[in-house]
Design a protein around this motif. Sequence first.
Motif, PDB file in Angstrom:
ATOM      1  N   ARG A  74       7.424   7.653   4.571  1.00  0.00           N
ATOM      2  CA  ARG A  74       8.111   8.915   4.267  1.00  0.00           C
ATOM      3  C   ARG A  74       8.404   9.006   2.775  1.00  0.00           C
ATOM      4  N   GLY A  75       8.472  10.232   2.317  1.00  0.00           N
ATOM      5  CA  GLY A  75       8.790  10.479   0.919  1.00  0.00           C
ATOM      6  C   GLY A  75       7.635  11.140   0.201  1.00  0.00           C
ATOM      7  N   PRO A  76       7.829  11.475  -1.067  1.00  0.00           N
ATOM      8  CA  PRO A  76       6.811  12.218  -1.813  1.00  0.00           C
ATOM      9  C   PRO A  76       5.507  11.442  -2.027  1.00  0.00           C
ATOM     10  N   HIS A  77       5.541  10.123  -1.913  1.00  0.00           N
ATOM     11  CA  HIS A  77       4.339   9.307  -2.119  1.00  0.00           C
ATOM     12  C   HIS A  77       3.809   8.714  -0.817  1.00  0.00           C
ATOM     13  N   SER A  78       4.245   9.272   0.295  1.00  0.00           N
ATOM     14  CA  SER A  78       3.904   8.697   1.598  1.00  0.00           C
ATOM     15  C   SER A  78       2.397   8.646   1.850  1.00  0.00           C
ATOM     16  N   GLU A  79       1.664   9.663   1.423  1.00  0.00           N
ATOM     17  CA  GLU A  79       0.221   9.665   1.676  1.00  0.00           C
ATOM     18  C   GLU A  79      -0.476   8.538   0.918  1.00  0.00           C
ATOM     19  N   LYS A  80      -0.113   8.376  -0.325  1.00  0.00           N
ATOM     20  CA  LYS A  80      -0.719   7.317  -1.144  1.00  0.00           C
ATOM     21  C   LYS A  80      -0.397   5.928  -0.587  1.00  0.00           C
ATOM     22  N   ILE A  81       0.829   5.738  -0.145  1.00  0.00           N
ATOM     23  CA  ILE A  81       1.241   4.454   0.414  1.00  0.00           C
ATOM     24  C   ILE A  81       0.491   4.183   1.718  1.00  0.00           C
ATOM     25  N   ALA A  82       0.366   5.207   2.566  1.00  0.00           N
ATOM     26  CA  ALA A  82      -0.361   5.047   3.833  1.00  0.00           C
ATOM     27  C   ALA A  82      -1.834   4.719   3.581  1.00  0.00           C
ATOM     28  N   GLN A  83      -2.438   5.373   2.610  1.00  0.00           N
ATOM     29  CA  GLN A  83      -3.835   5.077   2.283  1.00  0.00           C
ATOM     30  C   GLN A  83      -3.982   3.635   1.809  1.00  0.00           C
TER      31      GLN A  83
END
Length: 78
Positions: free
Chosen positions: A11-20
């Motif tokens: 969760r959060g503004p960088h969630s997509e990058k972290i998930a990738q």
Amino acid sequence: MRKIKMIWDFRGPHSEKIAQHHVIHLNEFSQNNNLEVIAIDVQNIHDNHTMAFMVVTEDLVPHLRQSLKPHRGQLYED
């Protein structure tokens, strides 16, 4: 055999990058351990919630749950 979707929520503004980035580690883990994985991917829920997931057969779940510590899991249907 049932298929289980093991999920890691970010969760959060960088969630997509972290998930990738987490998916990279899931792929490495599955290759290093010769796992038969059905799918590994990222799913955007909304702007501040992205999940990384791995779909495996139910027999692998006890070991993987202990090793990879997913946040949650659910039945997976094609």
